[in-house]
Design a protein around this motif. Sequence first.
Motif, short mmCIF file in Angstrom:
data_model
loop_
_atom_site.label_atom_id
_atom_site.label_comp_id
_atom_site.label_asym_id
_atom_site.label_seq_id
_atom_site.Cartn_x
_atom_site.Cartn_y
_atom_site.Cartn_z
N ILE A 115 44.66 38.40 26.73
CA ILE A 115 45.14 38.50 28.10
C ILE A 115 43.94 38.59 29.04
CG2 ILE A 115 47.32 39.60 27.46
CD1 ILE A 115 46.13 42.25 28.49
N ASP A 116 44.19 38.25 30.30
CA ASP A 116 43.16 38.32 31.33
C ASP A 116 43.62 39.27 32.42
OD1 ASP A 116 41.13 36.17 30.62
OD2 ASP A 116 43.00 35.04 30.52
N ILE A 117 42.69 40.11 32.88
CA ILE A 117 42.94 41.00 34.01
C ILE A 117 41.88 40.69 35.06
CG2 ILE A 117 43.01 43.38 34.82
CD1 ILE A 117 43.88 44.19 31.98
N GLU A 118 42.34 40.26 36.26
CA GLU A 118 41.45 39.98 37.38
C GLU A 118 41.59 41.11 38.39
OE1 GLU A 118 42.28 36.19 39.13
OE2 GLU A 118 41.98 35.12 37.24
N LEU A 119 40.47 41.74 38.73
CA LEU A 119 40.48 42.85 39.67
C LEU A 119 39.79 42.45 40.97
CD1 LEU A 119 39.29 45.62 37.18
CD2 LEU A 119 41.63 45.23 37.97
N ARG A 120 40.40 42.77 42.09
CA ARG A 120 39.81 42.60 43.42
C ARG A 120 40.05 43.91 44.16
NH1 ARG A 120 37.27 38.78 41.75
NH2 ARG A 120 38.10 36.70 41.63
N LEU A 121 39.08 44.80 44.11
CA LEU A 121 39.22 46.12 44.71
C LEU A 121 38.09 46.33 45.72
CD1 LEU A 121 39.84 48.17 41.43
CD2 LEU A 121 41.54 47.08 42.89
N ALA A 122 38.45 46.60 46.96
CA ALA A 122 37.43 46.84 47.99
C ALA A 122 36.88 48.26 47.85
CB ALA A 122 38.02 46.61 49.37
N TYR A 123 37.77 49.26 47.88
CA TYR A 123 37.38 50.67 47.76
C TYR A 123 38.27 51.30 46.70
CZ TYR A 123 35.09 49.95 52.24
OH TYR A 123 34.29 49.48 53.24
N GLY A 124 37.76 51.49 45.53
CA GLY A 124 38.55 52.09 44.47
C GLY A 124 38.04 51.66 43.11
N SER A 125 38.40 52.43 42.11
CA SER A 125 37.97 52.16 40.75
C SER A 125 39.16 51.77 39.88
CB SER A 125 37.29 53.40 40.16
OG SER A 125 36.09 53.67 40.84
N ALA A 126 38.86 51.26 38.70
CA ALA A 126 39.90 50.85 37.75
C ALA A 126 39.63 51.48 36.40
CB ALA A 126 39.94 49.34 37.62
N ALA A 127 40.69 51.97 35.77
CA ALA A 127 40.64 52.48 34.41
C ALA A 127 41.63 51.67 33.58
CB ALA A 127 40.99 53.96 34.37
N ILE A 128 41.16 51.16 32.46
CA ILE A 128 42.01 50.35 31.58
C ILE A 128 41.96 50.99 30.20
CG2 ILE A 128 42.38 48.08 30.56
CD1 ILE A 128 40.96 46.95 33.10
N VAL A 129 43.13 51.36 29.69
CA VAL A 129 43.24 51.99 28.37
C VAL A 129 43.81 50.96 27.41
CG1 VAL A 129 44.21 53.89 27.03
CG2 VAL A 129 43.62 54.23 29.45
N LEU A 130 43.07 50.68 26.35
CA LEU A 130 43.47 49.68 25.36
C LEU A 130 44.22 50.31 24.20
CD1 LEU A 130 40.05 47.82 25.08
CD2 LEU A 130 42.00 47.18 26.50
#
Length: 187
Positions: A115-130
Amino acid sequence: MTAHAEPWTRVSDGERDRVVRRLQQAFADGRLGPGEMEERLERALTATSHGDLLPTVADLPDDPDDLDDVVQLTLTGGRIRRSGDWQVPRLLRVESEYGGVRLDLSRAVVRHQEIDIELRLAYGSAAIVLPPGATANADGVRTSWGSVICAAPGRARPGRLHVRITGELGYGGVRVRTPRRWFGLRR
């Protein structure tokens, strides 16, 4: 792979990979014999243009993954959270102006091996749990003021979920990890 591309247009590694997966599925479904599968795989892997690649799958049914398994989540402020028993698309696009993202795949329904995850975040973080045993590659993420930490193996393994994470973050980072365990229980 787009069927409407000009025959002389060069193909990408991703397009070759999608055709290889489609050929493998056709072989698993009994549509191709071993000899024909081997021949088509060789042509697909050495293809340089759409004119070379398209004939290897022209007589096979359309790949449903290429048609509409794309989900876009857009938010101006707040948080985007997905956890528990949720359906993960082949491509997940996430855009947020002000806010964080948490995607927990550990108990999600994932129909695709990649799978593909595309992130576009101006102000903020991302957490991805596999999920346990999954692999991830976050080399395609760029951030101006943050870090990209991937605590999962980066190379795809046969039969295991592989997640490709790409995108741009202005002020924030990305953290990719497997689920935490506490005395054998998920937290």
